[in-house]
Design a protein around this motif. Structure first.
Motif, PDB file in Angstrom:
ATOM      1  N   LEU A  28       0.824  -1.210   0.000  1.00 30.68           N
ATOM      2  CA  LEU A  28       0.000   0.000   0.000  1.00 30.68           C
ATOM      3  C   LEU A  28       0.855   1.255   0.000  1.00 30.68           C
ATOM      4  CD1 LEU A  28      -2.812  -1.016   2.508  1.00 30.68           C
ATOM      5  CD2 LEU A  28      -2.947  -0.876   0.023  1.00 30.68           C
ATOM      6  N   ALA A  29       1.960   1.255   0.745  1.00 35.38           N
ATOM      7  CA  ALA A  29       2.848   2.419   0.786  1.00 35.38           C
ATOM      8  C   ALA A  29       3.453   2.680  -0.594  1.00 35.38           C
ATOM      9  CB  ALA A  29       3.943   2.209   1.818  1.00 35.38           C
ATOM     10  N   ASN A  30       3.871   1.625  -1.298  1.00 35.59           N
ATOM     11  CA  ASN A  30       4.428   1.787  -2.647  1.00 35.59           C
ATOM     12  C   ASN A  30       3.393   2.366  -3.609  1.00 35.59           C
ATOM     13  OD1 ASN A  30       6.971   0.827  -2.010  1.00 35.59           O
ATOM     14  ND2 ASN A  30       6.469  -1.280  -2.529  1.00 35.59           N
ATOM     15  N   ILE A  31       2.177   1.918  -3.503  1.00 36.40           N
ATOM     16  CA  ILE A  31       1.122   2.426  -4.374  1.00 36.40           C
ATOM     17  C   ILE A  31       0.806   3.877  -4.041  1.00 36.40           C
ATOM     18  CG2 ILE A  31      -1.337   2.182  -4.956  1.00 36.40           C
ATOM     19  CD1 ILE A  31      -0.877  -0.873  -4.688  1.00 36.40           C
ATOM     20  N   MET A  32       0.799   4.221  -2.765  1.00 32.77           N
ATOM     21  CA  MET A  32       0.466   5.588  -2.366  1.00 32.77           C
ATOM     22  C   MET A  32       1.576   6.574  -2.749  1.00 32.77           C
ATOM     23  SD  MET A  32      -2.477   5.102  -1.457  1.00 32.77           S
ATOM     24  CE  MET A  32      -2.806   6.806  -1.135  1.00 32.77           C
ATOM     25  N   ARG A  33       2.819   6.108  -2.869  1.00 35.80           N
ATOM     26  CA  ARG A  33       3.911   6.988  -3.293  1.00 35.80           C
ATOM     27  C   ARG A  33       3.721   7.472  -4.728  1.00 35.80           C
ATOM     28  NH1 ARG A  33       7.662   3.080  -1.616  1.00 35.80           N
ATOM     29  NH2 ARG A  33       7.613   3.163   0.639  1.00 35.80           N
ATOM     30  N   SER A  34       3.164   6.620  -5.566  1.00 35.11           N
ATOM     31  CA  SER A  34       2.925   7.005  -6.968  1.00 35.11           C
ATOM     32  C   SER A  34       1.564   6.452  -7.396  1.00 35.11           C
ATOM     33  CB  SER A  34       4.035   6.471  -7.858  1.00 35.11           C
ATOM     34  OG  SER A  34       4.173   5.078  -7.701  1.00 35.11           O
ATOM     35  N   GLN A  37       0.644   5.754 -11.255  1.00 33.93           N
ATOM     36  CA  GLN A  37       1.377   4.755 -12.030  1.00 33.93           C
ATOM     37  C   GLN A  37       0.443   3.567 -12.279  1.00 33.93           C
ATOM     38  OE1 GLN A  37       4.818   3.241 -10.034  1.00 33.93           O
ATOM     39  NE2 GLN A  37       5.571   2.190 -11.828  1.00 33.93           N
ATOM     40  N   VAL A  38       0.448   3.078 -13.507  1.00 37.50           N
ATOM     41  CA  VAL A  38      -0.413   1.950 -13.865  1.00 37.50           C
ATOM     42  C   VAL A  38       0.194   0.664 -13.321  1.00 37.50           C
ATOM     43  CG1 VAL A  38      -1.359   0.619 -15.793  1.00 37.50           C
ATOM     44  CG2 VAL A  38      -1.235   3.108 -15.940  1.00 37.50           C
ATOM     45  N   ARG A  39      -0.654  -0.145 -12.695  1.00 34.07           N
ATOM     46  CA  ARG A  39      -0.212  -1.427 -12.151  1.00 34.07           C
ATOM     47  C   ARG A  39      -1.169  -2.513 -12.608  1.00 34.07           C
ATOM     48  NH1 ARG A  39       1.147   2.354  -8.444  1.00 34.07           N
ATOM     49  NH2 ARG A  39       3.160   2.118  -7.433  1.00 34.07           N
ATOM     50  N   ILE A  40      -0.655  -3.714 -12.705  1.00 33.88           N
ATOM     51  CA  ILE A  40      -1.469  -4.875 -13.045  1.00 33.88           C
ATOM     52  C   ILE A  40      -1.337  -5.853 -11.885  1.00 33.88           C
ATOM     53  CG2 ILE A  40      -1.793  -6.806 -14.624  1.00 33.88           C
ATOM     54  CD1 ILE A  40      -0.536  -5.034 -16.810  1.00 33.88           C
ATOM     55  N   ILE A  41      -2.463  -6.265 -11.339  1.00 34.35           N
ATOM     56  CA  ILE A  41      -2.450  -7.200 -10.218  1.00 34.35           C
ATOM     57  C   ILE A  41      -2.781  -8.580 -10.763  1.00 34.35           C
ATOM     58  CG2 ILE A  41      -3.502  -7.802  -8.017  1.00 34.35           C
ATOM     59  CD1 ILE A  41      -4.079  -4.849  -7.605  1.00 34.35           C
ATOM     60  N   THR A  50      -8.688  -8.613  -4.939  1.00 31.97           N
ATOM     61  CA  THR A  50      -9.810  -7.701  -4.716  1.00 31.97           C
ATOM     62  C   THR A  50      -9.693  -7.024  -3.360  1.00 31.97           C
ATOM     63  OG1 THR A  50     -11.222  -9.054  -6.118  1.00 31.97           O
ATOM     64  CG2 THR A  50     -12.332  -7.526  -4.639  1.00 31.97           C
ATOM     65  N   SER A  51      -9.249  -7.738  -2.354  1.00 31.40           N
ATOM     66  CA  SER A  51      -9.057  -7.143  -1.031  1.00 31.40           C
ATOM     67  C   SER A  51      -7.999  -6.049  -1.079  1.00 31.40           C
ATOM     68  CB  SER A  51      -8.659  -8.214  -0.016  1.00 31.40           C
ATOM     69  OG  SER A  51      -9.690  -9.165   0.124  1.00 31.40           O
ATOM     70  N   THR A  52      -6.953  -6.247  -1.865  1.00 27.20           N
ATOM     71  CA  THR A  52      -5.916  -5.223  -2.024  1.00 27.20           C
ATOM     72  C   THR A  52      -6.491  -3.986  -2.696  1.00 27.20           C
ATOM     73  OG1 THR A  52      -4.183  -6.903  -2.147  1.00 27.20           O
ATOM     74  CG2 THR A  52      -3.662  -4.733  -3.044  1.00 27.20           C
ATOM     75  N   LEU A  53      -7.297  -4.171  -3.725  1.00 26.56           N
ATOM     76  CA  LEU A  53      -7.939  -3.031  -4.385  1.00 26.56           C
ATOM     77  C   LEU A  53      -8.868  -2.293  -3.427  1.00 26.56           C
ATOM     78  CD1 LEU A  53      -8.731  -4.569  -7.886  1.00 26.56           C
ATOM     79  CD2 LEU A  53      -6.971  -2.890  -7.316  1.00 26.56           C
ATOM     80  N   ASN A  54      -9.581  -3.031  -2.595  1.00 25.21           N
ATOM     81  CA  ASN A  54     -10.435  -2.394  -1.589  1.00 25.21           C
ATOM     82  C   ASN A  54      -9.599  -1.578  -0.613  1.00 25.21           C
ATOM     83  OD1 ASN A  54     -12.783  -3.481  -2.636  1.00 25.21           O
ATOM     84  ND2 ASN A  54     -12.794  -5.221  -1.248  1.00 25.21           N
TER      85      ASN A  54
END
Length: 68
Positions: A28-34, A37-41, A50-54
Motif C-alpha cells: 500500500l505504501a508503494n502504491i500511495m507513493r505514486s 502509475q499503472v499497475r497490473i495485479i 480484490t481485497s488489495t484493491l479495496n
C-alpha cells in the motif's frame, strides 16, 4: 448430485472492512507513493487481489477526507 471438489462451490467474498485487512502495508505504501502509475495485479484465486484493491480505495478515501 453435487460435487464438493468444484472450486466455485466454495465461494467467499473479498475483505470489505479495513480492520480485517493486514500484512500488506509495504504494498500500500508503494502504491500511495505514486498513485497514478499503472499497475497490473496478477495472481491465483483467493490471493487477495480484490481485497488489495479495496484497501487502496480505503486509503485514498482516508487521505482525501483528512485534507478537506
Amino acid at each position: 448430485m453435487t460435487n464438493t471438489n468444484r472450486p466455485f462451490d466454495n465461494f467467499r467474498l473479498a475483505i470489505s472492512k479495513p480492520n480485517y485487512f493486514f500484512g500488506r502495508q509495504e504494498l500500500l505504501a508503494n502504491i500511495m507513493r505514486s498513485p497514478f502509475q499503472v499497475r497490473i495485479i496478477l495472481g491465483g484465486r483467493r490471493l487477495g487481489k480484490t481485497s488489495t484493491l479495496n484497501a487502496i480505495q480505503w486509503t485514498l478515501f482516508n487521505q482525501n477526507c483528512e485534507s478537506l
